[in-house]
Enzyme design. Structure first.
Site, mmCIF file in Angstrom:
data_model
loop_
_atom_site.group_PDB
_atom_site.id
_atom_site.type_symbol
_atom_site.label_atom_id
_atom_site.label_comp_id
_atom_site.label_asym_id
_atom_site.label_seq_id
_atom_site.Cartn_x
_atom_site.Cartn_y
_atom_site.Cartn_z
ATOM 1 N N TYR A 1 -6.627 -37.566 43.413
ATOM 2 C CA TYR A 1 -5.333 -38.154 43.067
ATOM 3 C C TYR A 1 -4.350 -37.086 42.651
ATOM 4 C CZ TYR A 1 -6.165 -37.568 38.028
ATOM 5 O OH TYR A 1 -6.361 -37.031 36.781
ATOM 6 N N GLU B 1 -9.611 -26.923 28.424
ATOM 7 C CA GLU B 1 -8.344 -27.646 28.613
ATOM 8 C C GLU B 1 -8.448 -28.981 27.904
ATOM 9 O OE1 GLU B 1 -7.624 -28.830 32.709
ATOM 10 O OE2 GLU B 1 -9.750 -29.196 33.048
ATOM 11 N N LEU C 1 -8.385 -27.506 35.506
ATOM 12 C CA LEU C 1 -7.526 -27.892 36.622
ATOM 13 C C LEU C 1 -6.294 -26.988 36.581
ATOM 14 C CD1 LEU C 1 -6.980 -30.054 38.891
ATOM 15 C CD2 LEU C 1 -5.466 -31.130 37.204
ATOM 16 N N ARG D 1 -1.626 -29.122 46.159
ATOM 17 C CA ARG D 1 -2.888 -29.288 45.416
ATOM 18 C C ARG D 1 -3.671 -30.485 45.948
ATOM 19 N NH1 ARG D 1 -2.725 -29.939 38.989
ATOM 20 N NH2 ARG D 1 -1.932 -31.983 39.584
ATOM 21 N N ARG E 1 -22.269 -49.243 51.553
ATOM 22 C CA ARG E 1 -22.649 -48.305 50.501
ATOM 23 C C ARG E 1 -23.818 -47.420 50.927
ATOM 24 N NH1 ARG E 1 -25.723 -47.219 46.158
ATOM 25 N NH2 ARG E 1 -24.624 -46.248 44.399
ATOM 26 N N LYS F 1 -9.009 -32.256 41.705
ATOM 27 C CA LYS F 1 -8.448 -33.371 40.918
ATOM 28 C C LYS F 1 -9.053 -34.685 41.403
ATOM 29 C CE LYS F 1 -3.956 -34.762 38.997
ATOM 30 N NZ LYS F 1 -4.306 -34.769 37.582
ATOM 31 N N HIS G 1 -24.842 -42.997 50.175
ATOM 32 C CA HIS G 1 -24.322 -41.740 49.619
ATOM 33 C C HIS G 1 -23.772 -40.815 50.703
ATOM 34 C CE1 HIS G 1 -26.539 -43.228 46.190
ATOM 35 N NE2 HIS G 1 -26.043 -42.271 45.439
HETATM 36 N N1 PLP Z 1 -6.028 -30.872 33.191
HETATM 37 C C1 PLP Z 1 -6.492 -32.102 33.443
HETATM 38 C C2 PLP Z 1 -7.941 -32.395 33.235
HETATM 39 C C3 PLP Z 1 -5.635 -33.092 33.924
HETATM 40 O O1 PLP Z 1 -6.104 -34.331 34.191
HETATM 41 C C4 PLP Z 1 -4.257 -32.792 34.099
HETATM 42 C C5 PLP Z 1 -3.321 -33.802 34.590
HETATM 43 O O2 PLP Z 1 -3.652 -34.918 34.852
HETATM 44 C C6 PLP Z 1 -3.812 -31.503 33.793
HETATM 45 C C7 PLP Z 1 -4.726 -30.560 33.360
HETATM 46 C C8 PLP Z 1 -2.373 -31.126 33.969
HETATM 47 O O3 PLP Z 1 -2.041 -31.016 35.321
HETATM 48 P P1 PLP Z 1 -0.553 -31.240 35.836
HETATM 49 O O4 PLP Z 1 0.301 -30.295 35.052
HETATM 50 O O5 PLP Z 1 -0.620 -30.888 37.264
HETATM 51 O O6 PLP Z 1 -0.207 -32.657 35.547
#
Ligand code: PLP
Length: 287
Positions: A33, A182, A207, A52, A100, A149, A102
């Site tokens: 997403y 993070e 991320l 991304r 379903r 993501k 895997h």
């Molecule tokens: N880290 C995580 C785990 C996130 O879920 C997000 C955003 O959803 C971010 C960092 C920040 O990313 P962005 O600045 O692209 O929204």
């Protein structure tokens, strides 16, 4: 006003927006997403978000659900149809619908796509930023591919709920070396006693946030000194300032980490200035 969602080729009322029970996103969290900020009738940094998205899709070997240009149109159209002037637009792509199993489905199974848009109040966000938020540390327990993501956010859900129940707004993951990776849905930053911006390198463990990239651009433009390096929870406790970044929060000052008040307990000057100047470095695409 009734909300509209885009689901696999159609704009439908929110209450009728549905995905098949055998969608792989639903059954395996087999999808990715993006969330883009909508600011004053613009989608912010859409090229970086779609780059991304393309990377996430390719890491998981899921195809694009449509041409990139078409997706740009659908994002803007969903924002328009929902009359969102400030808020966010969400896009989710999964490996599609299949019995379903895997193993990947047959090649002819098309990815599923959903786009939604939601308004938010800039005034409420500013109020929050003027107060700052508290964060609560949490042991890093996610898989190593947090650079993708994916919609597999259960660890993030649990960490953030833990933070909420402890009186915080965000969780900060701390790895086995005692370093902050993070937030549950944000990137983490500190400003050191000698006024250096510090955030963890994006090579692994986090991320690579689009807001993070914009803030690095802004730091360069403003001549702020910064370092991409790991920082420990202990260092964060003693920092002059702390803040988080994400498309949903922009630059959000942190005034407390666990039981430790950061700086003087108020949003710091650096974080506040970065927040004010944020949109001077972003790409804005009018909807
Ligand atoms: N880290 C995580 C785990 C996130 O879920 C997000 C955003 O959803 C971010 C960092 C920040 O990313 P962005 O600045 O692209 O929204």
């Amino acid at each position: 006003m009734s909300r509209i969602a885009y689901v696999n080729g159609q704009y439908v009322p929110h209450k009728d927006a549905a995905i098949h029970v055998e969608d792989r996103g639903y059954q395996f969290a087999d999808g990715v997403y993006e969330v883009c900020e909508v600011w004053k009738d613009n989608i912010v940094d859409m090229p970086r978000h779609l780059d991304r998205l393309g990377r996430s899709l390719s890491e998981l070997r899921i195809g694009w659900p449509m041409a990139r240009k078409a997706l740009e149109f659908v994002l803007a159209e969903t924002v328009r149809r929902n009359k969102v002037h400030n808020g966010m637009v969400y896009v989710q792509v999964t490996r599609g619908v299949s019995r379903r199993d895997h193993f990947f489905p047959p090649q002819d199974v098309a990815p599923s796509i959903v786009v939604t848009a939601r308004a938010s109040s800039p005034a409420a966000a500013e109020k929050q930023a003027e107060a700052g938020i508290s964060v609560v540390s949490f042991p890093e327990n996610r898989w190593p591919r947090v650079d993708i993501k994916t919609v597999a956010l259960l660890p993030n859900v649990l960490a953030k709920q833990h933070a909420k129940e402890a009186g915080g707004k965000e969780a900060w993951y701390v790895d086995a070396d005692g370093n902050v990776t993070e937030g549950g849905s944000t990137n983490a930053w500190i400003v050191t006693r000698d006024n250096k911006l510090v955030t963890r390198p994006a090579e692994s463990g986090i991320l690579k946030g689009i807001t993070r990239a914009a803030v690095l651009d802004l730091a360069k433009k403003e001549g702020l000194s910064f370092e991409e390096r790991a920082f420990s929870l202990e260092e964060a406790y003693g920092a002059r300032e702390a803040f988080v970044t994400a498309a949903s929060t922009l630059v959000m000052p942190v005034v407390k980490i666990d039981d430790t008040v950061i700086g003087n307990g108020h949003p710091g000057m650096v974080a506040t200035r970065l927040r004010q100047l944020f949109h001077t470095v972003t790409d804005l695409k009018a909807v």
